[in-house]
Design an enzyme around this catalytic site. Structure first.
Site: not given
Ligand code: LMR
Length: 394
Positions: A127, A208, A210, A243
């Site tokens: 991410w 992590d 999520a 989420k």
């Molecule tokens: C994403 O990866 O799109 C989500 O986790 C939202 C974000 O805050 O980036």
């Protein structure tokens, strides 16, 4: 003094969200930011969330401060959801945080306080905000091999080889389930191998998580986190409710620091409370209270889990539909990985020019690394996307 400020690089995911909003075309498709949308394109408030909010509205008599760690009932409920009984409660320090991002940020700060020279190993890719926050905090990062761009599965040999270059005290950041951005995940045999390396080299695991409930099910998606937390000496877990409870804007997260003894846990708890105080004092409460109300009420919990399961199954259905459609149009099996991936995302591994072409010529928005949000699709848009993917030559 402010004239000295330099413009910061835009967050790619959020910039794309803005571009989509500004696109006047009617036929556009948003597969960017990781937000669940139902078949009508709406991100609904979940039924149990509405009911819990109603109950809180009727029964809440004060909005006085909770504690620096948030309401302990929230931590207990979330620990139960994520870890079950895999780790003794006395070994878990936990604080409420503003979303999963807040939990990651506090975790990184805690690592830096404990060991300023610790390097954080992150998957390549991960991410983007993981890297952005770590860079902002001035922490050294190392990317470990993760995604095999041929198979679109995990390059596990590469991953292990890279993890073996870590030194005692380094941190390994892992996605508990539903890897973001690739959708490719480790199996349990591979998790065992990763834990072996962590333990042999004296590394610190950070997970992590999520998207619990978006992959193979609520329990199944927690399996890796439970295994890691119960098999290593120390571990950090950053969790998000954005989420799976759909409470994105309420900023509802939890950070856990797990150790193997009560003394260290007390110090961890005090450190996490201190970090909350320095950064924002008391964490937000509303989302956490909603989540606690749901998890501690049998009927609400059952309804929430049922709705989440519907969401999960609809995403699996969309995956299969897209994979089938791509197979039909391309006459090849090369998109089969879309049905194998889990969670909200799949990475196509398409060249940036093709991602750009999809946006400009077809109004299809996906992140520049070709991550697409499966939950942004519906039965009508799947064939449109499949045709566009084949037409631009992915
Ligand atoms: C994403 O990866 O799109 C989500 O986790 C939202 C974000 O805050 O980036």
């Amino acid at each position: 003094m402010f004239e000295n400020l330099k413009p910061q690089p835009a967050d790619k995911i959020l910039a794309l969200m803005q571009m989509y909003r500004e696109d006047p075309r009617d036929q556009k498709i948003d597969l960017g930011v990781g937000v669940y949308k139902n078949a009508e394109g709406i991100t609904p408030v979940m039924r149990a969330v509405k009911a819990a909010e109603q109950r809180i509205w009727q029964e809440q008599e004060t909005k006085a401060y909770t504690g620096l760690a948030g309401d302990p009932a929230y931590a207990d409920a979330m620990i139960g959801l994520i870890l079950g009984t895999s780790v003794p409660r006395g070994n878990i320090a936990a604080v409420a945080t503003p979303g999963g991002t807040g939990a990651c940020r506090q975790a990184f700060e805690m690592i830096r306080m404990a060991n300023p020279s610790a390097r954080v190993f992150v998957s390549n890719p991960t991410w983007p905000n993981h890297l952005s926050i770590l860079n902002y905090l001035g922490m050294e990062t190392v990317q470990y091999c993760y995604f095999n761009s041929e198979t679109r599965g995990v390059d596990f040999d590469g991953m292990i080889a890279d993890l073996k270059t870590a030194k005692a005290g380094d941190v390994v950041l892992l996605h508990g389930c539903c890897h973001n951005p690739t959708g490719a995940n480790l199996n349990m045999v591979q998790w065992q191998e990763v834990v072996k390396v962590i333990n042999e080299l004296g590394l610190v695991a950070m997970i992590d998580i999520a998207y619990q409930g978006f992959g193979d099910g609520l329990e199944e998606d927690a399996q890796a986190a439970r295994f890691v937390a119960s098999s290593v000496k120390r571990c950090l877990i950053a969790a998000s409710c954005s989420k799976n409870f759909g409470v994105y804007r309420e900023r509802t997260g939890l950070l856990m620091a797990i150790s193997d003894n009560a003394e260290e846990t007390a110090l961890n708890q005090a450190t996490l409370a201190f970090l909350n105080r320095q950064n924002y004092s008391f964490p937000p409460d509303h989302g956490a209270r909603v989540v606690t109300t749901i998890l501690n009420d049998n009927a609400l919990r059952a309804d929430w889990a049922a709705e989440l399961e519907e969401v999960r199954l609809s995403m699996l259905g969309l995956r299969q539909h897209l994979a089938d459609e791509l197979q039909r149009l391309s006459g090849s099996d090369r998109f089969g990985f879309i049905a194998q991936h889990r969670g909200m995302f799949s990475r196509l591994e398409a060249a940036p020019e093709l991602v750009e072409k999809l946006r400009v010529e077809h109004g299809i928005y996906m992140v520049g690394d070709s991550r697409l949000n499966i939950a942004g699709l519906n039965a009508t848009t799947v064939p449109i996307l499949a045709k566009a993917i084949v037409d631009v030559g992915v």
